[in-house]
Design a protein around this motif. Sequence first.
Motif, PDB file in Angstrom:
ATOM      1  N   GLN A 205       0.833  -1.200   0.000  1.00  0.00           N
ATOM      2  CA  GLN A 205       0.000   0.000   0.000  1.00  0.00           C
ATOM      3  C   GLN A 205       0.869   1.251   0.000  1.00  0.00           C
ATOM      4  OE1 GLN A 205      -1.284   1.683   3.399  1.00  0.00           O
ATOM      5  NE2 GLN A 205      -3.123   2.623   2.589  1.00  0.00           N
ATOM      6  N   ARG A 206       1.887   1.276   0.849  1.00  0.00           N
ATOM      7  CA  ARG A 206       2.771   2.457   0.907  1.00  0.00           C
ATOM      8  C   ARG A 206       3.470   2.700  -0.419  1.00  0.00           C
ATOM      9  NH1 ARG A 206       6.351   1.103   5.439  1.00  0.00           N
ATOM     10  NH2 ARG A 206       4.820  -0.205   6.418  1.00  0.00           N
ATOM     11  N   ARG A 207       3.895   1.620  -1.068  1.00  0.00           N
ATOM     12  CA  ARG A 207       4.621   1.766  -2.331  1.00  0.00           C
ATOM     13  C   ARG A 207       3.727   2.334  -3.437  1.00  0.00           C
ATOM     14  NH1 ARG A 207       8.603  -3.406  -2.723  1.00  0.00           N
ATOM     15  NH2 ARG A 207       9.182  -2.463  -4.698  1.00  0.00           N
ATOM     16  N   ILE A 208       2.532   1.776  -3.556  1.00  0.00           N
ATOM     17  CA  ILE A 208       1.646   2.268  -4.619  1.00  0.00           C
ATOM     18  C   ILE A 208       1.167   3.677  -4.306  1.00  0.00           C
ATOM     19  CG2 ILE A 208      -0.527   1.318  -3.752  1.00  0.00           C
ATOM     20  CD1 ILE A 208      -1.246   0.724  -6.680  1.00  0.00           C
ATOM     21  N   LEU A 209       0.893   3.953  -3.044  1.00  0.00           N
ATOM     22  CA  LEU A 209       0.443   5.282  -2.649  1.00  0.00           C
ATOM     23  C   LEU A 209       1.515   6.325  -2.937  1.00  0.00           C
ATOM     24  CD1 LEU A 209      -1.960   6.714  -1.439  1.00  0.00           C
ATOM     25  CD2 LEU A 209      -1.077   6.213   0.827  1.00  0.00           C
TER      26      LEU A 209
ATOM     27  N   ILE B 235      -7.521  -5.762 -16.105  1.00  0.00           N
ATOM     28  CA  ILE B 235      -7.650  -4.322 -16.360  1.00  0.00           C
ATOM     29  C   ILE B 235      -6.909  -3.529 -15.288  1.00  0.00           C
ATOM     30  CG2 ILE B 235      -9.272  -2.382 -16.446  1.00  0.00           C
ATOM     31  CD1 ILE B 235     -11.303  -4.350 -17.711  1.00  0.00           C
ATOM     32  N   LEU B 236      -7.066  -3.923 -14.034  1.00  0.00           N
ATOM     33  CA  LEU B 236      -6.378  -3.225 -12.949  1.00  0.00           C
ATOM     34  C   LEU B 236      -4.868  -3.298 -13.130  1.00  0.00           C
ATOM     35  CD1 LEU B 236      -6.223  -1.779 -10.233  1.00  0.00           C
ATOM     36  CD2 LEU B 236      -6.486  -4.003  -9.115  1.00  0.00           C
ATOM     37  N   LEU B 237      -4.349  -4.475 -13.417  1.00  0.00           N
ATOM     38  CA  LEU B 237      -2.898  -4.622 -13.600  1.00  0.00           C
ATOM     39  C   LEU B 237      -2.398  -3.826 -14.799  1.00  0.00           C
ATOM     40  CD1 LEU B 237      -2.628  -8.424 -12.752  1.00  0.00           C
ATOM     41  CD2 LEU B 237      -1.731  -6.515 -11.388  1.00  0.00           C
ATOM     42  N   SER B 238      -3.180  -3.770 -15.880  1.00  0.00           N
ATOM     43  CA  SER B 238      -2.745  -2.994 -17.048  1.00  0.00           C
ATOM     44  C   SER B 238      -2.760  -1.491 -16.734  1.00  0.00           C
ATOM     45  CB  SER B 238      -3.581  -3.317 -18.281  1.00  0.00           C
ATOM     46  OG  SER B 238      -4.906  -2.876 -18.117  1.00  0.00           O
ATOM     47  N   LYS B 239      -3.711  -1.038 -15.923  1.00  0.00           N
ATOM     48  CA  LYS B 239      -3.725   0.370 -15.530  1.00  0.00           C
ATOM     49  C   LYS B 239      -2.538   0.704 -14.628  1.00  0.00           C
ATOM     50  CE  LYS B 239      -7.555   2.769 -15.138  1.00  0.00           C
ATOM     51  NZ  LYS B 239      -8.851   3.297 -14.692  1.00  0.00           N
ATOM     52  N   LEU B 240      -2.206  -0.219 -13.731  1.00  0.00           N
ATOM     53  CA  LEU B 240      -1.038  -0.001 -12.877  1.00  0.00           C
ATOM     54  C   LEU B 240       0.238   0.075 -13.714  1.00  0.00           C
ATOM     55  CD1 LEU B 240      -1.919  -2.427  -9.933  1.00  0.00           C
ATOM     56  CD2 LEU B 240      -1.817   0.076  -9.818  1.00  0.00           C
ATOM     57  N   LYS B 241       0.337  -0.811 -14.707  1.00  0.00           N
ATOM     58  CA  LYS B 241       1.520  -0.796 -15.583  1.00  0.00           C
ATOM     59  C   LYS B 241       1.571   0.503 -16.394  1.00  0.00           C
ATOM     60  CE  LYS B 241       4.039  -3.425 -18.972  1.00  0.00           C
ATOM     61  NZ  LYS B 241       4.309  -4.742 -19.501  1.00  0.00           N
ATOM     62  N   PHE B 242       0.428   0.933 -16.905  1.00  0.00           N
ATOM     63  CA  PHE B 242       0.353   2.165 -17.681  1.00  0.00           C
ATOM     64  C   PHE B 242       0.822   3.373 -16.854  1.00  0.00           C
ATOM     65  CE2 PHE B 242      -1.986   5.948 -19.107  1.00  0.00           C
ATOM     66  CZ  PHE B 242      -1.575   6.005 -20.433  1.00  0.00           C
TER      67      PHE B 242
ATOM     68  N   GLY C  29       3.090   3.358 -14.681  1.00  0.00           N
ATOM     69  CA  GLY C  29       4.512   3.286 -14.372  1.00  0.00           C
ATOM     70  C   GLY C  29       4.896   2.432 -13.187  1.00  0.00           C
ATOM     71  N   ILE C  30       3.991   1.608 -12.695  1.00  0.00           N
ATOM     72  CA  ILE C  30       4.343   0.694 -11.610  1.00  0.00           C
ATOM     73  C   ILE C  30       5.359  -0.307 -12.151  1.00  0.00           C
ATOM     74  CG2 ILE C  30       3.464  -1.068 -10.018  1.00  0.00           C
ATOM     75  CD1 ILE C  30       2.520   1.764  -9.326  1.00  0.00           C
ATOM     76  N   SER C  31       6.419  -0.539 -11.412  1.00  0.00           N
ATOM     77  CA  SER C  31       7.503  -1.410 -11.879  1.00  0.00           C
ATOM     78  C   SER C  31       7.018  -2.842 -12.073  1.00  0.00           C
ATOM     79  CB  SER C  31       8.663  -1.396 -10.879  1.00  0.00           C
ATOM     80  OG  SER C  31       8.302  -2.094  -9.709  1.00  0.00           O
ATOM     81  N   ASP C  32       7.736  -3.574 -12.932  1.00  0.00           N
ATOM     82  CA  ASP C  32       7.385  -4.974 -13.177  1.00  0.00           C
ATOM     83  C   ASP C  32       7.471  -5.794 -11.890  1.00  0.00           C
ATOM     84  OD1 ASP C  32       6.835  -4.587 -15.847  1.00  0.00           O
ATOM     85  OD2 ASP C  32       8.840  -5.165 -16.532  1.00  0.00           O
TER      86      ASP C  32
END
Length: 136
Positions: free
Chosen positions: A4-8, A69-76, A78-81
Amino acid sequence: MVMQRRILKHLTNYNIFSTEQFGFRLGLRTDNATYKLTTEILNAMDNKLLVGGIFCDLEKAFDCVNHDILLSKLKFCGISDKDLQLYQSYLGNRYCRTAVYNDSENSNKVSNWANIRHGVPQSPILGPLLFSFIYR
């Protein structure tokens, strides 16, 4: 908590949150949203403008989030692999089954285990954040 902290941090640093997003933003809470809505309605009424609202019941909304869809939005965004793999594991390694108890027969019927492909866990930490992100 770490996820949570990382994505936030990522969503905040890159200004990805909508200005209308009050939950999960530093210094903003959902009661700030209530205050803003009330203020805007009162200002419109003071200016003799018509005011309307549409409110949606999101009772089952957490169950409708498509993992792909959620994972593709996170990737879009810039969330790291490496982090995407964590989220994919968090979402994808969940299974459920249904148990139904029949009082008249005094018996249980239980379904087979199935992989959950939609929905975010309604935990108090990460689930609501991921839910709000997909519908931003």
